[in-house]
Each structure stands twice: as C-alpha cells, then as structure tokens.
Design a protein around this motif. Structure first.
Motif, short mmCIF file in Angstrom:
data_model
loop_
_atom_site.label_atom_id
_atom_site.label_comp_id
_atom_site.label_asym_id
_atom_site.label_seq_id
_atom_site.Cartn_x
_atom_site.Cartn_y
_atom_site.Cartn_z
N SER A 15 -11.97 6.82 5.64
CA SER A 15 -13.06 6.71 6.62
C SER A 15 -11.52 6.22 7.11
N ILE A 16 -10.91 6.52 8.48
CA ILE A 16 -10.69 5.95 9.42
C ILE A 16 -10.38 5.49 10.59
N PRO A 17 -10.41 3.87 10.32
CA PRO A 17 -11.09 2.86 11.50
C PRO A 17 -10.61 3.14 12.23
N GLU A 18 -11.82 2.86 13.23
CA GLU A 18 -12.27 3.20 14.42
C GLU A 18 -11.78 1.78 15.37
N GLY A 19 -11.38 2.68 16.49
CA GLY A 19 -10.41 1.54 17.76
C GLY A 19 -8.94 1.70 17.55
N GLY A 20 -8.41 1.43 18.31
CA GLY A 20 -6.81 2.21 18.40
C GLY A 20 -5.96 0.96 17.70
N SER A 21 -6.91 -0.22 17.78
CA SER A 21 -5.99 -1.71 17.61
C SER A 21 -5.02 -1.46 15.96
N ALA A 22 -6.51 -1.43 15.13
CA ALA A 22 -6.36 -0.89 13.66
C ALA A 22 -5.79 -0.09 13.26
N ASN A 23 -5.48 1.20 13.70
CA ASN A 23 -4.47 2.20 13.52
C ASN A 23 -3.36 1.55 13.73
N TRP A 24 -2.96 1.20 15.19
CA TRP A 24 -1.53 0.83 15.81
C TRP A 24 -1.22 0.01 14.70
N LEU A 25 -1.73 -1.47 14.56
CA LEU A 25 -1.72 -2.27 12.88
C LEU A 25 -1.02 -1.32 11.90
N MET A 26 -1.66 -0.35 11.64
CA MET A 26 -2.10 0.51 10.45
C MET A 26 -0.16 1.01 10.09
N LEU A 27 -0.20 1.73 11.45
CA LEU A 27 1.11 2.55 11.91
C LEU A 27 2.12 1.58 11.52
N VAL A 28 2.13 0.19 12.74
CA VAL A 28 3.87 -0.53 12.11
C VAL A 28 3.29 -0.83 10.81
N ARG A 29 3.13 -1.71 9.93
CA ARG A 29 2.80 -1.70 8.88
C ARG A 29 4.14 -0.21 7.79
N TRP A 30 3.28 1.36 8.07
CA TRP A 30 4.39 1.91 7.87
C TRP A 30 5.78 2.09 7.85
N VAL A 31 5.26 1.92 9.16
CA VAL A 31 6.54 1.99 10.06
C VAL A 31 7.65 0.83 8.46
N HIS A 32 7.17 -0.44 9.27
CA HIS A 32 7.88 -1.44 8.62
C HIS A 32 8.38 -1.18 7.12
N PHE A 33 7.67 -0.60 6.46
CA PHE A 33 7.81 -0.69 4.72
C PHE A 33 8.62 0.69 5.25
N LEU A 34 8.42 1.73 5.18
CA LEU A 34 9.58 3.22 4.64
C LEU A 34 11.21 2.30 5.94
N ALA A 35 10.75 1.71 6.70
CA ALA A 35 12.84 1.04 7.13
C ALA A 35 12.83 0.11 6.59
N GLY A 36 11.84 -0.65 5.44
CA GLY A 36 12.49 -1.43 4.48
C GLY A 36 13.05 -1.17 3.39
N VAL A 37 12.24 0.16 2.90
CA VAL A 37 13.29 0.79 1.72
C VAL A 37 13.94 2.09 2.23
N ALA A 38 14.54 2.07 3.97
CA ALA A 38 15.88 2.51 3.66
C ALA A 38 16.70 1.55 3.70
N TRP A 39 16.43 0.33 4.43
CA TRP A 39 17.48 -0.26 4.31
C TRP A 39 17.98 -0.86 3.24
N ILE A 40 17.00 -1.85 1.84
CA ILE A 40 16.92 -1.98 1.24
C ILE A 40 18.10 -1.50 0.23
N GLY A 41 17.56 0.18 0.22
CA GLY A 41 17.58 1.51 -0.79
C GLY A 41 19.56 1.15 -0.32
#
Length: 212
Positions: A15-41
């Motif tokens: 289930s996708i969390p209700e409310g924009g804040s939670a989904n926004w923070l999930m998106l930020v974490r994924w951006v942080h993770f993927l960009a970090g993989v590119a940087w350290i890679g």
C-alpha cells in the motif's frame, strides 16, 4: 497464465502511504540512494580501473583517451556527488525539524553546526594541501591528519548537539552526512581542480611525458 490473481496478491500486501509528505520523502531517499551508487561507483572505477589503465597507456593513446573519457566521467562524478548530498541533507533536515518540533526546541543549532563544522574540516584539509611543508602532504601523514580532523569534527558535532532531544538518526546522519559534505567539497575543490589541469595538459601536449 492469468496475472489478475498475482496483481491482487501484490495489492493485498503493498500500500502506498497516504499524504504527499511520506511519498516525497520516499522519493528523496531513492534519489539519494541512486545518486550515491553512481557517485561511489565512479569512484571505484577511477581508483580500481582507470588509474592502472592510465599507467599502461602510451603517451599517444593517453592523449586521445583522456580528453574524451575523463571530462564525461568526471561530469557524472561531480554532479552525482551534489545530488547525493543535497537529497541526503533534504531528508535529514526533515528529521531534524521533526525531532525539534516534538521537543519544542529549535533546529537551528543542529543544522548550523553541521555546515560550519564540516566545512571547517574541509578548510583545514585544504590548508594542509596548500602548506609549503611538503612532509604534511605525504600519504601516511596526510591520511592521518584527515582522519584526526574527521574524528574531531564528529566528536564536536556530538558534543554541541547533546541536549537530549536529538535522536540517534539525527546525530548519526549528522556525522555520516557530514562526511558526505566533506567528500563533496573534495570532489569539487580538490579532485576536479586537479583533473582539469591534467586534462588540459594532456590535450595540449599530445605524446608528451606528464610531469610529476
């Protein structure tokens, strides 16, 4: 094979969390993770692949490869560091704000000391690199100095932000994210500055022997 039962089973457990804040923070974490993989890679690529490869190339080949490869690779390296750090700081600031709000405290000191302490740590490192004392720039000595500076910055951040309302995740990211900030400043202030000189020299001196 009918996929309707599979979709129904997935929907029953996801289930996708209700409310924009939670989904926004999930998106930020994924951006942080993927960009970090590119940087350290890319960092692993430079250290484990590119450096040995550069040593084996003859000057003529290096003059063709370096001006084409390195600007592109370093572009992704530089901007991956920026996206990683900014996305991480965005997520961390939400944590700081939530902790401060729950404790009826101000988040200003936790955030302000983060930028001041870790930027000063980078300034100290740059001071050592630009010092006329060549002994300070030798690998073991310079590495020890940087280790002491990072340890001191971590200790200072914890000592200043010890009022009790700061959560473990606030403090741990305040250190880990601070090291990320320190590393990003190194990418732009040290690595890219030096690599620009190497790329320019290689382009202007095809076939030449690179000076120390």
């Amino acid at each position: 094979m009918h996929i309707a039962p599979i979709i129904a089973a997935i929907q029953a457990h996801v289930s996708i969390p209700e409310g924009g804040s939670a989904n926004w923070l999930m998106l930020v974490r994924w951006v942080h993770f993927l960009a970090g993989v590119a940087w350290i890679g890319l960092l692993y690529f430079f250290n484990l692949v590119n450096v040995p490869f550069q040593k084996e190339m003859d000057p003529a080949t290096r003059a063709k490869v370096v001006p084409l490869l390195m600007p592109r690779a370093l572009w992704w390296f530089r901007w991956a560091s920026v996206v990683t750090v900014l996305a991480g700081i965005t997520y961390w600031m939400n944590i700081v704000a939530a902790d401060a709000r729950n404790a009826s405290a101000s988040p200003g000191r936790a955030m302000g000391t983060f930028f001041v302490i870790w930027t000063v740590a980078f300034v100290i490192e740059m001071g050592v690199l630009m010092s006329p004392a060549e002994a300070l720039r030798k690998g073991p000595v310079f590495g020890t100095i940087c280790g002491v500076v990072v340890f001191a910055a971590s200790y200072l951040y914890l000592a200043i932000n010890s009022d009790g309302w700061e959560s473990n995740r606030l403090l741990s990211i305040g250190i880990g994210g601070g090291i990320g900030w320190f590393m990003m400043l190194n990418v732009w202030g040290v690595i890219w500055r030096m690599q620009k000189k190497i790329i320019r020299w290689t382009r202007e001196n095809p076939g030449g022997t690179m000076p120390p």
